[in-house]
Enzyme design. Structure first.
Site, PDB file in Angstrom:
ATOM      1  N   CYS A  86      36.389 -13.227  -8.504  1.00 49.68           N
ATOM      2  CA  CYS A  86      35.819 -14.541  -8.776  1.00 49.68           C
ATOM      3  C   CYS A  86      34.299 -14.455  -8.908  1.00 49.68           C
ATOM      4  O   CYS A  86      33.801 -13.899  -9.871  1.00 49.68           O
ATOM      5  CB  CYS A  86      36.296 -15.542  -7.730  1.00 49.68           C
ATOM      6  SG  CYS A  86      36.274 -17.236  -8.346  1.00 49.68           S
ATOM      7  N   HIS A 196      42.338 -15.008  -6.861  1.00 46.00           N
ATOM      8  CA  HIS A 196      42.046 -14.558  -5.492  1.00 46.00           C
ATOM      9  C   HIS A 196      43.274 -13.908  -4.852  1.00 46.00           C
ATOM     10  O   HIS A 196      43.951 -14.554  -4.041  1.00 46.00           O
ATOM     11  CB  HIS A 196      41.623 -15.757  -4.633  1.00 46.00           C
ATOM     12  CG  HIS A 196      40.258 -16.271  -4.952  1.00 46.00           C
ATOM     13  ND1 HIS A 196      39.110 -15.720  -4.426  1.00 46.00           N
ATOM     14  CD2 HIS A 196      39.858 -17.269  -5.765  1.00 46.00           C
ATOM     15  CE1 HIS A 196      38.053 -16.367  -4.883  1.00 46.00           C
ATOM     16  NE2 HIS A 196      38.477 -17.315  -5.700  1.00 46.00           N
ATOM     17  N   GLU A 198      43.402 -11.956  -2.462  1.00 47.30           N
ATOM     18  CA  GLU A 198      43.226 -11.863  -0.997  1.00 47.30           C
ATOM     19  C   GLU A 198      43.753 -13.095  -0.277  1.00 47.30           C
ATOM     20  O   GLU A 198      43.912 -13.075   0.942  1.00 47.30           O
ATOM     21  CB  GLU A 198      41.740 -11.620  -0.652  1.00 47.30           C
ATOM     22  CG  GLU A 198      40.813 -12.825  -0.761  1.00 47.30           C
ATOM     23  CD  GLU A 198      40.324 -13.114  -2.178  1.00 47.30           C
ATOM     24  OE1 GLU A 198      40.901 -12.586  -3.136  1.00 47.30           O
ATOM     25  OE2 GLU A 198      39.353 -13.906  -2.314  1.00 47.30           O
TER      26      GLU A 198
HETATM   27  N1  LIG Z   1      35.623 -18.964  -5.769  1.00 45.02           N
HETATM   28  C1  LIG Z   1      34.625 -18.463  -6.450  1.00 45.02           C
HETATM   29  O1  LIG Z   1      34.254 -17.300  -6.287  1.00 45.02           O
HETATM   30  C2  LIG Z   1      33.905 -19.389  -7.401  1.00 45.02           C
HETATM   31  C3  LIG Z   1      32.950 -18.678  -8.334  1.00 45.02           C
HETATM   32  C4  LIG Z   1      31.911 -19.603  -8.950  1.00 45.02           C
HETATM   33  N2  LIG Z   1      31.089 -20.220  -7.958  1.00 45.02           N
HETATM   34  C5  LIG Z   1      32.617 -20.605  -9.821  1.00 45.02           C
HETATM   35  O2  LIG Z   1      32.868 -21.710  -9.369  1.00 45.02           O
HETATM   36  O3  LIG Z   1      32.961 -20.288 -10.937  1.00 45.02           O
END
Ligand SMILES: NC(=O)CC[C@H](N)C(=O)O
Length: 222
Positions: A86, A196, A198
């Site tokens: 992410c 994600h 994880e």
């Molecule tokens: N959960 C995250 O890592 C979000 C990544 C980034 N802040 C976005 O909103 O795109």
């Protein structure tokens, strides 16, 4: 297998990542603050998700220019595995370690939901715990996950087996080109992905489809 997690100000998924690596790898990863001079010896370096530097400028742009990223670049060049999830994916792209760009979601909204992913390449150190074409579940939570690459880059990454995951079954949450959810570098030792894994590693999460990624990266899958 030794793992290290790099932490920048504003990340919020670092504890989830440390917990996943500890549970699956059996030992706690080294936690590296972005101002640390170097990264301890590690076989796997992970940059977790969140909102580094408040997502100012562009998501990941400020963290990508941190001196610790020179160390990540050096290790990646030596073949050490690097995983960015992410915001970590955004940082790796901004650091020039992965191709393409991550733009604002086409909905212009922050999207937090579960998607389905197709495992496109299961012949890498990160994905060998899956089968090619396998459909897995994964949570996503981002506003800048809309993957883009110019036509030439797209042709190259597709041709070289560098698409790791695609959003499957009409679940593309952000408008990503070719439904791309995760890409490798040329050597396939650097992987970035928006979902994600994880957050889906045990029954308490409602499933464990993300587990094989860490088991593979931590060399628990032959
Ligand atoms: N959960 C995250 O890592 C979000 C990544 C980034 N802040 C976005 O909103 O795109």
């Amino acid at each position: 297998m030794k793992a290290a997690v790099i932490v920048f100000p504003g990340l919020n998924r670092d504890r989830d990542m440390i917990a996943a690596l500890t549970k699956i790898g059996g030992t706690k990863p080294a936690v590296v603050w972005h101002q640390d001079a170097d990264i301890p010896d590690a076989d796997l370096i992970v940059i977790p998700g969140g909102f580094s530097y408040g997502d100012y400028l562009r998501c990941g742009a400020i963290a990508a220019r941190s001196p610790i990223m020179d160390k990540v670049r050096e290790r990646a060049a030596r073949g050490v595995k690097v995983l960015g999830v992410c915001n970590g994916f955004q940082i790796l792209i901004e650091a020039g370690l992965l191709p393409g760009a991550l733009m604002r979601n086409t909905s212009l909204k922050f999207v937090c939901r579960e998607v389905k992913l197709e495992v496109v390449n299961a012949e890498t150190d990160f994905t060998r715990g899956y089968a090619k074409g396998q459909i897995i579940r994964s949570p996503v939570a981002h506003h800048d996950g809309n993957y883009f690459a110019d036509a030439e880059t797209l042709k190259r990454i597709v041709g070289e087996g560098r698409v790791a995951f695609r959003y499957a079954e009409g679940t593309n949450p952000n408008g990503s080109l070719n439904d791309i959810a995760g890409v490798f570098n040329e050597g396939k030792n650097v992987l970035g992905l928006m979902p994600h894994p994880e957050n889906l590693i045990e029954a308490a999460h409602g499933g464990d489809d993300g587990r094989a990624l860490f088991a593979s990266a931590l060399k628990q899958v032959a």
